[in-house]
Scaffold this motif. Structure first.
Motif, PDB file in Angstrom:
ATOM      1  N   UNK A 167       4.596  -3.063   8.008  1.00 21.90           N
ATOM      2  CA  UNK A 167       5.357  -3.786   6.987  1.00 21.90           C
ATOM      3  C   UNK A 167       4.644  -3.723   5.640  1.00 21.90           C
ATOM      4  N   UNK A 168       3.334  -3.933   5.651  1.00 18.84           N
ATOM      5  CA  UNK A 168       2.563  -3.858   4.402  1.00 18.84           C
ATOM      6  C   UNK A 168       2.500  -2.427   3.883  1.00 18.84           C
ATOM      7  N   UNK A 169       2.178  -1.484   4.756  1.00 22.52           N
ATOM      8  CA  UNK A 169       2.015  -0.102   4.305  1.00 22.52           C
ATOM      9  C   UNK A 169       3.329   0.507   3.845  1.00 22.52           C
ATOM     10  N   UNK A 170       4.433   0.173   4.485  1.00 14.07           N
ATOM     11  CA  UNK A 170       5.719   0.724   4.058  1.00 14.07           C
ATOM     12  C   UNK A 170       6.107   0.190   2.681  1.00 14.07           C
ATOM     13  N   UNK A 171       5.788  -1.074   2.407  1.00 14.37           N
ATOM     14  CA  UNK A 171       6.062  -1.631   1.081  1.00 14.37           C
ATOM     15  C   UNK A 171       5.239  -0.913   0.015  1.00 14.37           C
ATOM     16  N   UNK A 172       3.988  -0.635   0.336  1.00 13.85           N
ATOM     17  CA  UNK A 172       3.117   0.070  -0.601  1.00 13.85           C
ATOM     18  C   UNK A 172       3.503   1.543  -0.716  1.00 13.85           C
ATOM     19  N   UNK A 173       3.969   2.124   0.384  1.00 12.25           N
ATOM     20  CA  UNK A 173       4.404   3.523   0.343  1.00 12.25           C
ATOM     21  C   UNK A 173       5.619   3.686  -0.553  1.00 12.25           C
ATOM     22  N   UNK A 174       6.429   2.641  -0.653  1.00  2.89           N
ATOM     23  CA  UNK A 174       7.612   2.681  -1.525  1.00  2.89           C
ATOM     24  C   UNK A 174       7.207   2.942  -2.975  1.00  2.89           C
ATOM     25  N   UNK A 176       4.285   4.571  -3.687  1.00  2.00           N
ATOM     26  CA  UNK A 176       3.322   5.682  -3.603  1.00  2.00           C
ATOM     27  C   UNK A 176       1.869   5.227  -3.710  1.00  2.00           C
ATOM     28  N   UNK A 177       1.543   4.079  -3.115  1.00  5.36           N
ATOM     29  CA  UNK A 177       0.184   3.567  -3.207  1.00  5.36           C
ATOM     30  C   UNK A 177      -0.618   3.741  -1.923  1.00  5.36           C
ATOM     31  N   UNK A 178      -0.162   4.623  -1.031  1.00  6.43           N
ATOM     32  CA  UNK A 178      -0.911   4.885   0.203  1.00  6.43           C
ATOM     33  C   UNK A 178      -1.308   6.361   0.226  1.00  6.43           C
ATOM     34  N   UNK A 179      -2.589   6.628   0.370  1.00 12.28           N
ATOM     35  CA  UNK A 179      -3.083   8.006   0.491  1.00 12.28           C
ATOM     36  C   UNK A 179      -3.055   8.393   1.971  1.00 12.28           C
ATOM     37  N   UNK A 180      -1.987   9.063   2.371  1.00 10.78           N
ATOM     38  CA  UNK A 180      -1.826   9.411   3.781  1.00 10.78           C
ATOM     39  C   UNK A 180      -2.744  10.548   4.206  1.00 10.78           C
ATOM     40  N   UNK A 181      -3.446  11.163   3.262  1.00  7.69           N
ATOM     41  CA  UNK A 181      -4.386  12.231   3.632  1.00  7.69           C
ATOM     42  C   UNK A 181      -5.764  11.665   3.969  1.00  7.69           C
ATOM     43  N   UNK A 182      -5.977  10.384   3.751  1.00  9.86           N
ATOM     44  CA  UNK A 182      -7.321   9.821   3.939  1.00  9.86           C
ATOM     45  C   UNK A 182      -7.740   9.793   5.404  1.00  9.86           C
ATOM     46  N   UNK A 183      -6.792   9.494   6.288  1.00  8.07           N
ATOM     47  CA  UNK A 183      -7.139   9.391   7.710  1.00  8.07           C
ATOM     48  C   UNK A 183      -5.994   9.932   8.555  1.00  8.07           C
ATOM     49  N   UNK A 184      -6.256  10.950   9.325  1.00  8.15           N
ATOM     50  CA  UNK A 184      -5.218  11.600  10.129  1.00  8.15           C
ATOM     51  C   UNK A 184      -4.679  10.663  11.208  1.00  8.15           C
ATOM     52  N   UNK A 185      -5.554   9.834  11.778  1.00  8.16           N
ATOM     53  CA  UNK A 185      -5.090   8.884  12.791  1.00  8.16           C
ATOM     54  C   UNK A 185      -4.030   7.950  12.231  1.00  8.16           C
TER      55      UNK A 185
END
Length: 221
Positions: A167-174, A176-185
């Motif tokens: 819920x938190x990450x999806x709001x931030x992804x909206x 573009x504030x999540x670096x999805x390349x930082x951790x593959x897991x």
């Protein structure tokens, strides 16, 4: 009809929406301008917060309590483990995201970039934004460490802890504030969870004046 008074990008509202959707409980979504503190809204919740769920003749507030009420009333599919240790770990992580992550990240990125403009409260505080951008790296690393040890955040099964984090990450992804390349897991975990049918309405959200990035609703990023 069940009715949820919410704000689209609120992670607390999104956690409740995900719980309802996972259990296939139909609900009418009603956007609430909670910051205006209208008398009808304050009658529903004197605390002046969303989400507010009207369900089975009851008016329910506080997202964690709402989600556990939903779990008690609709235990299948389960979002809480049966054993006390497992339930503790889920509750610990829900609190981690709704308290620590929210204070250190969500309130400094989403609230500064979006909420202030929507509420007419001025411009983002650049110091707060920088602090949030720094803090999210630590949290993504912590999630990656958990996912090194477990299939899902709290254990081998998807739980409310995963929905709280998503819920938190999806709001931030909206925004573009999540670096999805930082951790593959973490990237693989989020790809799994946002591919679930329960996530469809979340990925369909659009906030006026804030169009989502192209990858937001892309199940393959």
């Amino acid at each position: 009809m069940n009715r949820l008074f919410h704000v689209p990008l609120s992670p607390f509202c999104r956690k409740v929406r995900l719980s309802l959707a996972e259990k296939k409980i139909e609900v009418e979504l009603v956007e609430e301008r909670y910051w205006e503190k209208g008398p009808e809204f304050l009658r529903r919740n004197p605390a002046g917060k969303v989400p507010i769920l009207k369900m089975a003749g009851k008016t329910l507030t506080e997202s964690a309590a709402i989600c556990e009420y939903i779990e008690d009333m609709h235990p299948t599919p389960a979002l809480m483990p049966a054993d006390p240790e497992g339930r503790y770990e889920v509750r610990r992580l829900v609190t981690w995201f709704d308290d620590k992550f929210h204070q250190e990240v969500t309130s400094k990125l989403l609230y500064e970039r979006v909420n202030k403009k929507v509420m007419g409260q001025g411009y983002p505080d650049s110091t707060a934004v920088k602090a949030g951008a720094k803090a999210i790296k630590y949290h993504l690393d912590y999630m990656g460490w958990l996912l090194d040890l477990r299939r899902w955040l709290a254990g081998d099964q998807m739980t409310l802890a995963d929905f709280a984090a998503a819920a938190h990450l999806s709001s931030l992804d909206y925004i573009s504030d999540v670096d999805w390349t930082r951790n593959e897991n973490v990237r693989e975990w989020y790809a799994k969870i946002k591919s679930r049918p329960a996530f469809r309405s979340i990925l369909a959200d659009h906030v006026s004046g804030f169009p989502p990035p192209a990858h937001y609703a892309d199940l393959d990023f």
